[in-house]
Enzyme design. Structure first.
Site, mmCIF file in Angstrom:
data_model
loop_
_atom_site.group_PDB
_atom_site.id
_atom_site.type_symbol
_atom_site.label_atom_id
_atom_site.label_comp_id
_atom_site.label_asym_id
_atom_site.label_seq_id
_atom_site.Cartn_x
_atom_site.Cartn_y
_atom_site.Cartn_z
ATOM 1 C CG ASP A 155 -19.972 -14.240 -22.247
ATOM 2 O OD1 ASP A 155 -20.086 -14.682 -21.092
ATOM 3 O OD2 ASP A 155 -20.323 -13.104 -22.575
ATOM 4 C CG HIS A 186 -22.387 -13.742 -18.690
ATOM 5 N ND1 HIS A 186 -21.527 -13.315 -19.678
ATOM 6 C CD2 HIS A 186 -22.931 -12.627 -18.170
ATOM 7 C CE1 HIS A 186 -21.538 -12.000 -19.740
ATOM 8 N NE2 HIS A 186 -22.391 -11.547 -18.839
ATOM 9 C CB SER A 351 -22.826 -8.080 -19.888
ATOM 10 O OG SER A 351 -23.734 -8.562 -18.945
#
Length: 997
Positions: A155, A186, A351
């Site tokens: 990520d 994120h 996600s």
């Protein structure tokens, strides 16, 4: 949408103090730059960050103006859009192609908190996090916390001293930015869902966390970065790998091959299915691979999240039928996870759902004593066999259902290596789960129904099917009324393969109606592990149940041409609607069960039977069908196809064509430069391959133009929208043509000028002159029946055209329309020419390159199915094919769980500098929860309650046995009454108050 570099500049603790406003460019409809306007007082640090940002050209205390973005051909801003792809003005076609994968947080603006609800409801005083909702605390109490399992997060990185993580083994950076930290939040959120220790607890806090930074702060990544990082993950012997990313490019061969290599090395890969819902055919790679666990999203009311992508897979198109994906669904809307620096926040997107499953997989892997049993296939088998099916949702939305952590634990701890099937049965009568198969019965003479089943092989990374699958019809259930053909993977690798079952009706059932049943037997063999020699075998049964009806009349049967529909990723096929510049690629499959799903449902509701042609036009019997429907075709046509279609129409077959734009100047304009491959990408066709369509219909004096038109209008009292369609350039004089006033969109694209053209011919109806011949209908735009970017549907028009082609009933609303115009002649408008230097031959099934020129390939043979020899059984079929998907010899009663109860970790006092959060000392240690004591506490409580109850019963009995004496009533003095009332009022607020936590 906010450009990514602006959002990056505003990323701070007080980002909510600023509002982003596009500034109008008087010369066009597009903003020339953006203003960031202060709406609340901001801190000095934020102002300093904005002032130092390279894209700010003027700074005042209240207004910040970013540099103007002026785009011309060949010039590109050095700032990617929200999905990391390049933008220009009318040429703002973003580089989805190739090899670029984007984050699958909802809306790509994943630093914004989401999770608001439209209706009001009571809020819990103590927030329950997703790990507790899925009852991970039950496994925590048993001493399972993910220890010993290596989990990798691919990520945006993770800060070194984040307070939520205690077991970060390694952080690596594979990007061109010199930092290991997460600049977006994120990657931190994803890692927190998997392994956070505090506040928003993860599933496996004691797992070994390996952080791979593969995305920059601008959300840019390259396949080469992933390949290097994947190799390192194999070297580090990672057990579980989470990919909250995805893209439409399943033909990025280096990436796909490396994913196969990873899973072959026993890495369990979990990936998000995509945020392109509710459109079908939008599955992202790598989640759409058989060896990967693809995860969709639901909300906390167990509804499929609107953003969650849906099946089918489009790898198999146009010849076959897609597989079922996602594999499972879980919470992905409003889930709490770790903030970028500290604290928690809520996010939505697949996600988010992906790390929920990755965390659950990590936790489950730590519960198995014999780790050799845990592999990508066995873990997926346990998850899908234990998933809880959601009511009223089909299998292309939910896969096998909602993640059930505890039942998966039971299955995994009773597991022995075996093969299984996904789906585990075929029931064409079960709606809505088996949609679209259950939406239309089968009949003699129809195209075979193809069900693509995935074989999961938990016995080893490689395997094979022994002999051939066996078809065994049930004679008492009319199984001999159906024929079955089976194709399958010659080798099952890695961990999986396919079983394609084609079902057709036997000739003796041409006028029969009823239910037919049988099953397919498959035996899978794999080499024994640990060099033990020999083979492991597993036999699985695939029940089949279908509904048969008599063959419908020809007029009710519509044949959809799938063979001539091409889509990304093989080449650059632009969108049919040029206004949709944020989604430039036509990648949804153009199938009646993907982006034409609503049209299919409408035709079924009108009583039509729709079949799919996955072979050349030379391969179907035209006498069986009333209408051939061609929509948005990009492929060329074999000369033999052109000849046969003309002969079929002379013999009564009708034809409806929905075309789209094709203009070589516009095609050159919408090219884009791809930063990944360092080359220009030119469209291989326009919205449709109009020159090929013109070759097909030229014998009747018909042709489409190279015009490009757009606009709203009214036809037969229906509001319509023409989205980047072409016009009719030629039509027979005795035909009916409808025209409308539309904007010349081609002129707007090329010169940024606006002009309205009157009487643009867009619809043509024609009865071919031969006796008993069919009819032809042409329409210049397919967007009104395409789900992708449809604004106003024209299903009513499709109904009217089918009434005309199938029953020769001329729609009066069109024949008497005031919009009728004279049929255009050859001199009215030039015909489109094929773009010189196009690369369509690279992806075409029709063309091949020959000495610099393109010529048709030899016509391929029509597919002929090899029907399996039936081995009838005189047995009664089971009445319910789906009970709960169970694996072989798995007894859930053998694995006993502790009493499931509300669980809260013990809380220690906060140390100075720590946030107010729940903390689990030393992880979630099993020693703090004595199972024997926990089981004896209810017994003591029950005995104590019985003693108290007996005491009150004895006292009540004594009171009733005493003689009653009436006492005189004494009046209380007024001041005593007032004093008593004051005491009650003082106590009342505290009596019903809930303690604040």
């Amino acid at each position: 949408e906010t450009p990514d570099f602006i959002s990056t500049a505003l990323r701070s603790s007080d980002a909510a103090n600023w509002r982003i406003v596009p500034r109008k460019n008087p010369a066009s409809d597009y903003p020339s730059d953006f203003e960031v306007v202060q709406i609340r007082q901001a801190t000095r640090n934020s102002l300093f960050t904005l002032q130092d940002h390279p894209y700010i050209k003027r700074v005042t205390p209240q207004r910040k103006v970013f540099r103007s973005l002026k785009f011309t051909d060949g010039e590109y801003p050095r700032a990617p859009c929200n999905d990391g792809r390049w933008t220009q003005k009318w040429q703002s076609w973003q580089s989805s192609r190739p090899l670029r994968r984007t984050s699958l947080s909802l809306g790509s603006g994943f630093w914004h908190a989401t999770g608001r609800h439209s209706s009001r409801r009571l809020l819990r005083a103590i927030p329950r996090h997703v790990a507790q909702i899925l009852q991970a605390d039950v496994l925590w109490q048993m001493g399972h916390t993910g220890s010993g399992v290596k989990v990798a997060v691919f990520d945006t990185g993770l800060s070194e001293k984040h307070p939520h993580f205690k077991n970060v083994k390694e952080r690596t950076n594979w990007t061109n930015e010199k930092t290991l930290d997460d600049g977006l939040g994120h990657g931190t959120f994803v890692a927190g869902v998997i392994a956070s220790m505090r506040e928003c607890q993860g599933f496996a806090p004691d797992s070994e966390l390996h952080i791979f930074r593969v995305f920059t702060n601008n959300q840019v990544s390259y396949t080469s970065w992933f390949l290097d990082a994947f190799n390192y993950a194999i070297l580090k012997k990672i057990d579980v790998l989470n990919l909250s990313i995805g893209g439409p490019d399943f033909m990025d061969h280096p990436f796909v091959d490396k994913v196969w290599e990873l899973t072959a090395n026993r890495v369990i890969m979990v990936s998000a299915i995509g945020n392109d819902g509710p459109l079908y055919g939008t599955l992202n790679n790598p989640a759409d691979q058989m060896d990967v666990i693809g995860v969709g999203g639901i909300d906390f009311e167990d509804n499929i999240a609107r953003f969650s992508s849906r099946g089918m897979t489009t790898w198999e198109l146009p010849g076959g039928y897609g597989r079922v994906k996602p594999d499972i669904v879980t919470y992905g809307s409003g889930v709490r996870g770790s903030g970028m620096k500290e604290g928690c926040r809520s996010l939505s997107g697949t996600s988010v759902a992906s790390p929920v499953v990755a965390g659950a997989v990590t936790l489950l892997a730590s519960t198995v004593q014999n780790r050799e049993l845990v592999n990508p296939a066995s873990m997926k088998q346990a998850l899908i066999a234990s998933a809880r099916r959601l009511p009223g949702v089909n299998m292309f939305e939910q896969g096998h259902g909602k993640l059930d952590l505890l039942k998966a634990y039971q299955i995994l701890n009773s597991y022995h290596p075996q093969a299984s099937l996904s789906p585990s049965y075929i029931d064409l009568t079960e709606c809505p789960y088996m949609w679209p198969y259950c939406s239309q019965p089968i009949y003699y003479g129809g195209m075979p129904t193809i069900v693509n089943v995935t074989i999961l092989n938990g016995m080893g990374v490689t395997g094979r099917i022994v002999d051939k699958p066996i078809w065994q019809p049930y004679l008492p259930q009319n199984g001999d009324h159906i024929d079955v053909a089976i194709s399958y993977s010659p080798v099952l690798w890695p961990w999986a393969g396919y079983l394609a079952v084609s079902i057709s009706v036997a000739k003796k059932a041409a006028s029969w109606e009823g239910i037919a049943q049988g099953h397919v037997m498959v035996t899978v063999a794999s080499p024994a592990q640990n060099d033990a020699g020999g083979e492991l075998t597993s036999t699985v049964k695939l029940p089949v149940k279908v509904k048969i009806i008599p063959t419908p009349p020809r007029s009710k049967r519509v044949l959809w041409d799938q063979y001539h529909n091409l889509r990304y990723p093989p080449g650059y096929f632009p969108r049919d609607n040029l206004r949709m510049k944020n989604d430039p690629l036509d990648w949804n499959g153009d199938h009646i069960h993907t982006n034409f799903r609503d049209m299919y449902q409408h035709l079924r509701s009108m009583g039509y039977f729709v079949e799919v042609l996955g072979a050349p036009i030379t391969c179907f019997d035209a006498s069986q069908y009333g209408t051939l429907l061609m929509v948005d075709s990009e492929e060329e046509y074999f000369p033999e196809e052109v000849t046969k279609l003309r002969r079929d129409i002379d013999n009564g077959l009708s034809l409806i064509i929905f075309s789209d734009w094709y203009n070589t100047s516009v095609m050159r304009k919408v090219k884009f430069y791809d930063e990944n491959t360092r080359q220009w990408w030119m469209p291989d066709t326009g919205g449709a391959n109009v020159p090929a369509l013109n070759d097909l219909i030229s014998v009747w004096g018909m042709a489409f133009s190279d015009g490009l038109y757009e606009g709203d209008f009214t036809m037969a009292d229906h509001d319509m929208y023409y989205a980047s369609g072409c016009s009719i350039a030629r039509f027979p004089e005795d035909g009916i043509v409808i025209g409308q006033a539309l904007k010349d969109q081609g002129l707007e694209v090329l010169k940024q000028e606006t002009m309205v053209v009157d009487n643009v011919p867009i619809l043509g109806l024609y009865q071919t002159p031969s006796e008993g011949a069919g009819r032809i209908a042409l329409y210049g735009d397919s967007n009104c029946i395409d789900d992708s970017h449809r604004q106003k549907d024209c299903f009513w028009l499709l109904d009217a055209l089918l009434q005309y082609t199938s029953y020769s009933m001329m729609p009066s609303s069109l024949t008497h329309s005031k919009s009728r115009v004279p049929p255009p002649t050859a001199t009215d408008h030039p015909l489109p020419q094929r773009l010189e230097g196009n690369h369509l031959y690279r992806y075409s099934k029709v063309l091949e390159s020959h000495l610099g020129d393109h010529k048709p390939r030899p016509l391929p043979a029509c597919p002929h199915l090899s029907w399996a020899k039936p081995q009838p059984l005189n047995e009664t079929a089971p009445s319910n094919l789906w009970k709960h998907q169970k694996l072989l010899s798995v007894d859930l009663d053998k694995v006993v769980l502790p009493n499931a109860r509300s669980y809260r970790p013990q809380v220690r006092p906060l140390s100075p500098g720590e946030s107010e959060a729940w903390d689990i000392p030393g992880g979630i240690m099993p020693g703090r929860y004595n199972q024997e004591v926990g089981q004896t506490i209810p017994v003591f409580a029950f005995l104590g309650a019985m003693v108290v109850l007996s005491f009150f019963v004895v006292q009540l009995t004594k009171a009733k046995s005493k003689p009653k004496r009436r006492k005189p009533r004494v009046k209380r003095p007024l001041y005593l009454q007032q004093q008593q009332q004051q005491q009650q009022q003082q106590q009342a607020p505290h009596a019903g108050r809930t303690p604040t936590v």
